[in-house]
Enzyme design. Structure first.
Site, mmCIF file in Angstrom:
data_model
loop_
_atom_site.group_PDB
_atom_site.id
_atom_site.type_symbol
_atom_site.label_atom_id
_atom_site.label_comp_id
_atom_site.label_asym_id
_atom_site.label_seq_id
_atom_site.Cartn_x
_atom_site.Cartn_y
_atom_site.Cartn_z
ATOM 1 N N PRO A 9 92.781 8.169 68.955
ATOM 2 C CA PRO A 9 93.252 7.373 67.829
ATOM 3 C C PRO A 9 92.651 7.760 66.482
ATOM 4 O O PRO A 9 91.475 8.116 66.404
ATOM 5 C CB PRO A 9 92.844 5.938 68.203
ATOM 6 C CG PRO A 9 91.776 6.090 69.220
ATOM 7 C CD PRO A 9 92.089 7.349 69.966
ATOM 8 N N ASN A 10 93.482 7.679 65.481
ATOM 9 C CA ASN A 10 93.137 7.899 64.070
ATOM 10 C C ASN A 10 92.919 9.364 63.703
ATOM 11 O O ASN A 10 92.728 9.684 62.531
ATOM 12 C CB ASN A 10 91.903 7.067 63.652
ATOM 13 C CG ASN A 10 92.149 5.582 63.795
ATOM 14 O OD1 ASN A 10 93.143 5.076 63.283
ATOM 15 N ND2 ASN A 10 91.288 4.887 64.521
ATOM 16 N N ARG A 17 91.020 10.875 56.334
ATOM 17 C CA ARG A 17 90.120 9.888 56.923
ATOM 18 C C ARG A 17 88.660 10.270 56.694
ATOM 19 O O ARG A 17 88.186 11.275 57.250
ATOM 20 C CB ARG A 17 90.403 9.831 58.429
ATOM 21 C CG ARG A 17 89.511 8.889 59.176
ATOM 22 C CD ARG A 17 89.669 9.032 60.679
ATOM 23 N NE ARG A 17 88.794 8.099 61.354
ATOM 24 C CZ ARG A 17 88.458 8.176 62.625
ATOM 25 N NH1 ARG A 17 88.937 9.146 63.385
ATOM 26 N NH2 ARG A 17 87.644 7.292 63.148
ATOM 27 N N TYR A 22 84.401 13.463 58.558
ATOM 28 C CA TYR A 22 85.267 14.243 59.451
ATOM 29 C C TYR A 22 85.804 15.537 58.833
ATOM 30 O O TYR A 22 86.477 16.301 59.519
ATOM 31 C CB TYR A 22 86.434 13.365 59.919
ATOM 32 C CG TYR A 22 85.960 12.161 60.719
ATOM 33 C CD1 TYR A 22 85.298 12.347 61.936
ATOM 34 C CD2 TYR A 22 86.145 10.859 60.265
ATOM 35 C CE1 TYR A 22 84.842 11.263 62.665
ATOM 36 C CE2 TYR A 22 85.698 9.769 60.989
ATOM 37 C CZ TYR A 22 85.041 9.977 62.187
ATOM 38 O OH TYR A 22 84.583 8.911 62.919
ATOM 39 N N ASN A 75 89.143 14.726 72.652
ATOM 40 C CA ASN A 75 88.391 13.917 71.690
ATOM 41 C C ASN A 75 88.940 12.504 71.828
ATOM 42 O O ASN A 75 89.981 12.180 71.250
ATOM 43 C CB ASN A 75 88.567 14.424 70.256
ATOM 44 C CG ASN A 75 87.706 13.619 69.281
ATOM 45 O OD1 ASN A 75 87.182 12.562 69.624
ATOM 46 N ND2 ASN A 75 87.575 14.123 68.063
ATOM 47 N N ALA A 78 87.585 6.706 69.106
ATOM 48 C CA ALA A 78 86.910 5.417 69.323
ATOM 49 C C ALA A 78 86.900 5.010 70.802
ATOM 50 O O ALA A 78 85.986 4.302 71.253
ATOM 51 C CB ALA A 78 87.570 4.336 68.482
ATOM 52 N N GLU A 99 84.358 17.203 76.485
ATOM 53 C CA GLU A 99 84.462 16.143 75.470
ATOM 54 C C GLU A 99 84.065 16.730 74.121
ATOM 55 O O GLU A 99 83.073 17.456 74.018
ATOM 56 C CB GLU A 99 83.515 15.014 75.863
ATOM 57 C CG GLU A 99 83.469 13.861 74.869
ATOM 58 C CD GLU A 99 82.440 12.791 75.292
ATOM 59 O OE1 GLU A 99 82.004 12.780 76.477
ATOM 60 O OE2 GLU A 99 82.063 11.983 74.425
ATOM 61 N N HIS A 101 83.696 16.072 69.766
ATOM 62 C CA HIS A 101 83.664 15.197 68.590
ATOM 63 C C HIS A 101 83.403 16.027 67.349
ATOM 64 O O HIS A 101 82.567 16.942 67.370
ATOM 65 C CB HIS A 101 82.557 14.137 68.719
ATOM 66 C CG HIS A 101 82.711 13.268 69.918
ATOM 67 N ND1 HIS A 101 83.627 12.247 69.977
ATOM 68 C CD2 HIS A 101 82.092 13.295 71.115
ATOM 69 C CE1 HIS A 101 83.552 11.667 71.164
ATOM 70 N NE2 HIS A 101 82.638 12.293 71.883
ATOM 71 N N ARG A 108 74.879 8.753 64.350
ATOM 72 C CA ARG A 108 75.645 7.706 63.665
ATOM 73 C C ARG A 108 75.260 6.321 64.204
ATOM 74 O O ARG A 108 74.184 6.148 64.750
ATOM 75 C CB ARG A 108 77.149 8.013 63.818
ATOM 76 C CG ARG A 108 77.517 9.362 63.184
ATOM 77 C CD ARG A 108 79.004 9.627 63.243
ATOM 78 N NE ARG A 108 79.733 8.621 62.484
ATOM 79 C CZ ARG A 108 81.055 8.434 62.590
ATOM 80 N NH1 ARG A 108 81.769 9.185 63.437
ATOM 81 N NH2 ARG A 108 81.655 7.508 61.868
HETATM 82 C C1 DQA Z 1 84.910 10.896 66.792
HETATM 83 C C2 DQA Z 1 83.680 9.998 66.807
HETATM 84 C C3 DQA Z 1 84.045 8.585 67.238
HETATM 85 O O1 DQA Z 1 82.881 7.756 67.242
HETATM 86 C C4 DQA Z 1 85.059 8.006 66.276
HETATM 87 O O2 DQA Z 1 85.458 6.717 66.714
HETATM 88 C C5 DQA Z 1 86.220 8.877 66.047
HETATM 89 C C6 DQA Z 1 86.033 10.330 65.945
HETATM 90 C C7 DQA Z 1 84.591 12.311 66.240
HETATM 91 O O3 DQA Z 1 85.397 13.213 66.457
HETATM 92 O O4 DQA Z 1 83.561 12.481 65.575
HETATM 93 O O5 DQA Z 1 87.340 8.423 65.862
HETATM 94 O O6 DQA Z 1 85.365 11.062 68.130
#
Ligand code: DQA
Length: 154
Positions: A9-10, A17, A22, A75, A78, A99, A101, A108
């Site tokens: 998501p997002n 964003r 990011y 990825n 959240a 995984e 990120h 964080r």
């Molecule tokens: C994320 C890190 C997560 O904590 C966050 O909710 C994201 C992006 C990252 O790529 O750094 O949406 O997965």
């Protein structure tokens, strides 16, 4: 080797964003980087790249690729920090998971320090921005491919 790349998501809003966290690249930029990396790789890699904002849809996508995917690069965004369902879907498909990120989740907020996914992943790449994805893809090709010097270089 068939590799499913899943963005949670997002991540479709990358570029707009929180660029201080990011980065400025869009999701399309990252996907293009991944495709170019595969194009330059000596290995026979097929990427399928998908994004979803919905937990259930991510679960369905994972399950629907049970006969296709040799590995899953994800990825979970959240959902990393909340989703037993995505963890269970990945365990069900039972192929190597990497995984990824963009940000360093351990540098964080406290709630980002725990991942439901890490415990069933081969490994985690976190904190290198868009380059995290290239490192994660390289790791996946290494896991799925024959262990040769060429593989380590590619
Ligand atoms: C994320 C890190 C997560 O904590 C966050 O909710 C994201 C992006 C990252 O790529 O750094 O949406 O997965």
């Amino acid at each position: 080797m068939n590799i499913l790349v899943l963005h949670g998501p997002n991540l479709h809003l990358l570029g707009k964003r929180q660029p201080e966290i990011y980065g400025h690249l869009t999701l399309q930029d990252i996907n293009t980087m991944l495709d170019q990396f595969v194009g330059a790789s000596p290995h026979d890699v097929v990427l399928k790249i998908l994004q979803s904002n919905h937990e259930g849809e991510i679960v369905s996508i994972i399950g629907n690729h049970i006969d296709w995917a040799d590995g899953i690069l994800i990825n979970p965004a959240a959902y990393t920090h909340t989703s037993v369902a995505i963890r269970d879907a990945l365990s069900t498909v039972a192929v190597p998971v990497v995984e990824v990120h963009l940000s360093n989740i351990y540098a964080r907020e406290e709630f980002r320090h725990h991942s439901y996914i890490s415990g069933i992943a081969e490994g985690v790449v976190s904190g290198f921005g868009a380059y995290s994805y290239i490192l994660a893809l390289q790791a996946m090709i290494h896991i799925l491919g024959p262990v040769t010097n060429e593989n380590l270089d590619s």
